[in-house]
Motif scaffolding. Structure first.
Motif, PDB file in Angstrom:
ATOM      1  N   CYS A   1     -14.109  52.518 -23.606  1.00  0.00           N
ATOM      2  CA  CYS A   1     -14.427  53.159 -22.339  1.00  0.00           C
ATOM      3  C   CYS A   1     -15.598  52.440 -21.682  1.00  0.00           C
ATOM      4  CB  CYS A   1     -14.764  54.646 -22.531  1.00  0.00           C
ATOM      5  SG  CYS A   1     -16.324  54.919 -23.413  1.00  0.00           S
TER       6      CYS A   1
ATOM      7  N   HIS B   1      -7.095  53.691 -17.683  1.00  0.00           N
ATOM      8  CA  HIS B   1      -7.234  55.030 -17.121  1.00  0.00           C
ATOM      9  C   HIS B   1      -8.594  55.237 -16.470  1.00  0.00           C
ATOM     10  CE1 HIS B   1      -3.519  56.029 -19.171  1.00  0.00           C
ATOM     11  NE2 HIS B   1      -4.033  55.603 -20.307  1.00  0.00           N
ATOM     12  N   GLU B   2      -8.564  55.725 -15.234  1.00  0.00           N
ATOM     13  CA  GLU B   2      -9.795  56.014 -14.504  1.00  0.00           C
ATOM     14  C   GLU B   2      -9.708  57.416 -13.918  1.00  0.00           C
ATOM     15  OE1 GLU B   2     -12.272  54.488 -10.536  1.00  0.00           O
ATOM     16  OE2 GLU B   2     -10.870  53.133 -11.561  1.00  0.00           O
ATOM     17  N   TYR B   3     -10.806  58.136 -13.983  1.00  0.00           N
ATOM     18  CA  TYR B   3     -10.833  59.451 -13.354  1.00  0.00           C
ATOM     19  C   TYR B   3     -12.244  59.762 -12.874  1.00  0.00           C
ATOM     20  CZ  TYR B   3     -12.900  61.437 -17.655  1.00  0.00           C
ATOM     21  OH  TYR B   3     -13.711  61.708 -18.721  1.00  0.00           O
TER      22      TYR B   3
ATOM     23  N   ARG C   1     -13.896  54.643 -16.791  1.00  0.00           N
ATOM     24  CA  ARG C   1     -12.565  54.304 -17.295  1.00  0.00           C
ATOM     25  C   ARG C   1     -12.516  54.464 -18.806  1.00  0.00           C
ATOM     26  NH1 ARG C   1     -10.585  48.923 -13.885  1.00  0.00           N
ATOM     27  NH2 ARG C   1     -10.421  49.967 -11.852  1.00  0.00           N
ATOM     28  N   SER C   2     -11.323  54.824 -19.286  1.00  0.00           N
ATOM     29  CA  SER C   2     -11.140  55.040 -20.714  1.00  0.00           C
ATOM     30  C   SER C   2      -9.758  54.544 -21.125  1.00  0.00           C
ATOM     31  CB  SER C   2     -11.293  56.525 -21.052  1.00  0.00           C
ATOM     32  OG  SER C   2     -10.969  56.776 -22.400  1.00  0.00           O
TER      33      SER C   2
ATOM     34  N   MET D   1      -6.995  58.884 -21.873  1.00  0.00           N
ATOM     35  CA  MET D   1      -7.516  59.897 -20.971  1.00  0.00           C
ATOM     36  C   MET D   1      -8.026  61.131 -21.714  1.00  0.00           C
ATOM     37  SD  MET D   1      -8.152  60.468 -17.817  1.00  0.00           S
ATOM     38  CE  MET D   1      -7.087  59.395 -16.843  1.00  0.00           C
ATOM     39  N   LYS D   2      -7.256  61.639 -22.684  1.00  0.00           N
ATOM     40  CA  LYS D   2      -7.672  62.849 -23.400  1.00  0.00           C
ATOM     41  C   LYS D   2      -8.926  62.597 -24.230  1.00  0.00           C
ATOM     42  CE  LYS D   2      -3.478  65.620 -23.696  1.00  0.00           C
ATOM     43  NZ  LYS D   2      -2.577  66.385 -24.598  1.00  0.00           N
TER      44      LYS D   2
ATOM     45  N   ARG E   1     -11.940  62.367 -21.755  1.00  0.00           N
ATOM     46  CA  ARG E   1     -12.382  63.675 -21.244  1.00  0.00           C
ATOM     47  C   ARG E   1     -13.085  64.485 -22.334  1.00  0.00           C
ATOM     48  NH1 ARG E   1     -10.461  65.012 -16.236  1.00  0.00           N
ATOM     49  NH2 ARG E   1      -8.749  63.753 -15.398  1.00  0.00           N
TER      50      ARG E   1
ATOM     51  N   THR F   1      -1.887  62.942 -27.624  1.00  0.00           N
ATOM     52  CA  THR F   1      -1.426  62.186 -26.451  1.00  0.00           C
ATOM     53  C   THR F   1      -0.169  61.396 -26.785  1.00  0.00           C
ATOM     54  OG1 THR F   1      -3.702  61.966 -25.676  1.00  0.00           O
ATOM     55  CG2 THR F   1      -2.082  60.468 -24.729  1.00  0.00           C
TER      56      THR F   1
END
Length: 275
Positions: free
Chosen positions: A97, A115-117, A131-132, A135-136, A139, A217
């Motif tokens: 990440c 993955h970006e959020y 970014r990771s 995702m799970k 978070r 996941t």
């Protein structure tokens, strides 16, 4: 006095003042960093008379490095020289990440992290990036407390910050345009970063919890579902419609040019035979 001589003297004076001020700042920085290294029992490396020194060692159990960093400007034709403070994290992380602000955002863009959020943490700026690789896991790891401490560090005046966890190792780094030529200010900034670094360390058993999140996941990956009723409906065609369709296709084939030509030939032969 000739105007060209005045211009030349002005430029020379400006360059002399700039060179003198730069030398003064570098000398003050060298003195401050050397004093700090001595107080903290760290290694001090003199990189030359006009260059920023390097300092490395341990502070409160964390590996800390101080050095000069260079970053390309947007046109990639000029370099921006900053002061960098880097702290090595101690945990073994089960995922990749990165979180960054300022000029470090482009560094994260170069990483192969999909993955970006955008977190809903108070103070989060749209210019930041997170970014990771999962995702799970991301978070679950980036709790509000951790993100708040990172954001608080990012609010440091004119500082660029990056947290990068790659190949199970993590670093927390801050780049600033200031030379930090005061040992007390340097110590306060490093201690502030160490507080953030401690919050970023994995808690006991947290790595297993994160791996469990990754397993969840993997097992919940989307699978294309096909409605059985749709299959029973023969894609919306009844059997009688299918037979009609087949007959139509046969009729079309029978009416093809070759068949038509053959038919004409046969008719011609029959006509001659009747004669």
């Amino acid at each position: 006095m000739n105007i060209y001589i005045i211009i030349w003297l002005s430029i020379s004076l400006f360059l002399l003042i700039f060179w003198g001020w730069t030398l003064f700042v570098v000398i003050r920085q060298k003195q401050a960093w050397k004093l700090y290294a001595g107080k903290r029992a760290m290694r001090y490396h003199n990189m030359g008379m006009f260059s920023t020194p390097m300092v490395s060692g341990a502070v409160d159990g964390y590996g800390v490095s101080l050095f000069a960093s260079e970053h390309s400007e947007l046109d990639e034709r000029s370099q921006r020289r900053l002061t960098a403070i880097e702290i090595s994290l101690q945990s073994d992380y089960p995922f990749v990440c990165a979180v960054a602000s300022g000029g470090m955002v482009s560094v994260v863009d170069a990483f192969d992290i999909r993955h970006e959020y955008k977190p809903q943490t108070k103070g989060w700026d749209n210019s930041y990036i997170l970014r990771s690789s999962d995702m799970k896991m991301g978070r679950a790891y980036f709790t509000d407390d951790r993100l708040e401490k990172i954001v608080d560090l990012m609010k440091t005046n004119k500082a660029w910050v990056i947290l990068a966890i790659v190949q199970d190792r993590g670093i927390l780094r801050l780049d600033t345009p200031y030379p930090i030529d005061n040992p007390k200010e340097l110590d306060e900034l490093i201690k502030k970063m160490i507080v953030v670094a401690k919050a970023l360390e994995l808690n006991k058993g947290e790595d297993k919890d994160l791996i469990r999140k990754q397993s969840e996941t993997d097992s919940s990956q989307a699978v294309l579902a096909v409605d059985d009723d749709l299959l029973d409906d023969h894609l919306g065609l009844e059997l009688e419609e299918d037979e009609t369709l087949v007959e139509s296709v046969i009729a079309v084939k029978d009416a093809s040019p070759k068949k038509a030509a053959k038919g004409k030939k046969s008719a011609s032969s029959n006509k001659n035979a009747s004669k």
